[in-house]
Enzyme design. Sequence first.
Site, PDB file in Angstrom:
ATOM      1  N   LYS A 122       0.845  -1.207   0.000  1.00  0.00           N
ATOM      2  CA  LYS A 122       0.000   0.000   0.000  1.00  0.00           C
ATOM      3  C   LYS A 122       0.877   1.252   0.000  1.00  0.00           C
ATOM      4  CE  LYS A 122      -3.840  -2.399   2.182  1.00  0.00           C
ATOM      5  NZ  LYS A 122      -4.569  -2.818   3.378  1.00  0.00           N
TER       6      LYS A 122
ATOM      7  N   ASP B 179     -11.455   2.663   4.020  1.00  0.00           N
ATOM      8  CA  ASP B 179     -11.821   1.242   3.974  1.00  0.00           C
ATOM      9  C   ASP B 179     -13.320   1.057   3.770  1.00  0.00           C
ATOM     10  OD1 ASP B 179      -9.882  -0.783   4.181  1.00  0.00           O
ATOM     11  OD2 ASP B 179      -9.492  -0.305   6.277  1.00  0.00           O
TER      12      ASP B 179
ATOM     13  N   GLN C  62      -5.095  -1.539   9.650  1.00  0.00           N
ATOM     14  CA  GLN C  62      -4.990  -2.870   9.042  1.00  0.00           C
ATOM     15  C   GLN C  62      -5.577  -3.933   9.972  1.00  0.00           C
ATOM     16  OE1 GLN C  62      -3.871  -3.409   5.898  1.00  0.00           O
ATOM     17  NE2 GLN C  62      -4.194  -5.601   6.045  1.00  0.00           N
TER      18      GLN C  62
HETATM   19  N1  GUN Z   1      -7.197  -6.897   6.117  1.00  0.00           N
HETATM   20  C1  GUN Z   1      -7.512  -7.637   5.020  1.00  0.00           C
HETATM   21  N2  GUN Z   1      -8.152  -6.882   4.091  1.00  0.00           N
HETATM   22  C2  GUN Z   1      -8.238  -5.634   4.620  1.00  0.00           C
HETATM   23  C3  GUN Z   1      -8.786  -4.418   4.128  1.00  0.00           C
HETATM   24  O1  GUN Z   1      -9.348  -4.330   3.017  1.00  0.00           O
HETATM   25  N3  GUN Z   1      -8.674  -3.353   4.961  1.00  0.00           N
HETATM   26  C4  GUN Z   1      -8.084  -3.444   6.200  1.00  0.00           C
HETATM   27  N4  GUN Z   1      -8.048  -2.341   6.956  1.00  0.00           N
HETATM   28  N5  GUN Z   1      -7.572  -4.558   6.677  1.00  0.00           N
HETATM   29  C5  GUN Z   1      -7.646  -5.644   5.882  1.00  0.00           C
END
Ligand code: GUN
Length: 306
Positions: free
Chosen positions: A52, A119, A96
């Site tokens: 990311k 998100d 996350q």
């Molecule tokens: N963990 C797995 N997929 C995601 C996501 O799309 N966003 C976040 N914040 N954590 C994750």
Amino acid sequence: MPRILDGNRVRDDIKSELKPRVDALAARGRPPGLAVVLVGHNPASEIYVRNKIKTCQDLGIFSESITPPDSISTAELLAIVESLNARPEIDGILVQLPLPPQIDSKRILMAVAPAKDVDGFHPCNVGALVANLPAPRACTPAGIIELLKRGGIAIAGRRAVIVGRSDIVGKPAAMLLLHEHATVTICHSKTPDLPAVCREADILVAAIGRPAMITRDFIRQGATVIDVGTNRIEDRGMVARIFRNSPEKLASFDKRGSLLVGDVDPIDVVERAGAYTPVPGGVGPLTIAMLMVNTVASAERRSGIC
Ligand code: GUN
């Protein structure tokens, strides 16, 4: 041979479309800003977060990662989120998941300012999704829609079956497909005769987290199969079974000590599907691309561009 829905290509297209929007924001004063909070040392999460941050760098988006220890309390994590809510140069906040067991994850996700919730997990944004109002959408489900649309797969009037009812993928994917006028079924571990329900699907979305669980008897001939699973396999016997003793796959496993496998059987899908997403290189790249879309859109809204 079925068509491959190439997530890397779609991701690159989306990044090219975003670049001028990022540059326009930078020219007006500052680039978009994303803060990623990564608690502890979950190896899979560390890889996701690294990707990311790298994608932000590619696009010229300002990014910051905050890495508190595993032992952090809910109150301490709330304080981090609130400080990010208050910072004007941060347009998007991503915490996350998964979080360690002592953390009240729902409280943390609800503490993120809805306008910075890239998100799409805050209840305000989940409500906006259900009501089909503009708001950030959960990244993986939004990526699935992009893959289908840009891959020329018709959604309206088709039967979509989603296996998995998570808040991150299954539920929001169902809503997005419904808004695209699919007839949607959500299945889960208590669904009777799962293969029969899946065989009704024109579009089958597998988001269960169980390696190669969706085999040929779940897939209608010619269906579009979207594989959201990213399961890291460390058992050589399992790799041999799933890939039918493929020498290339076994050599790759022997070199790395593990192999990524989706929720869909990788051999059966090629024999049955009309189009499918590979693992890796299918849905995965889109999750990050849509995070970038949400971050840029948030920055545009917050700077009054739209
Ligand atoms: N963990 C797995 N997929 C995601 C996501 O799309 N966003 C976040 N914040 N954590 C994750």
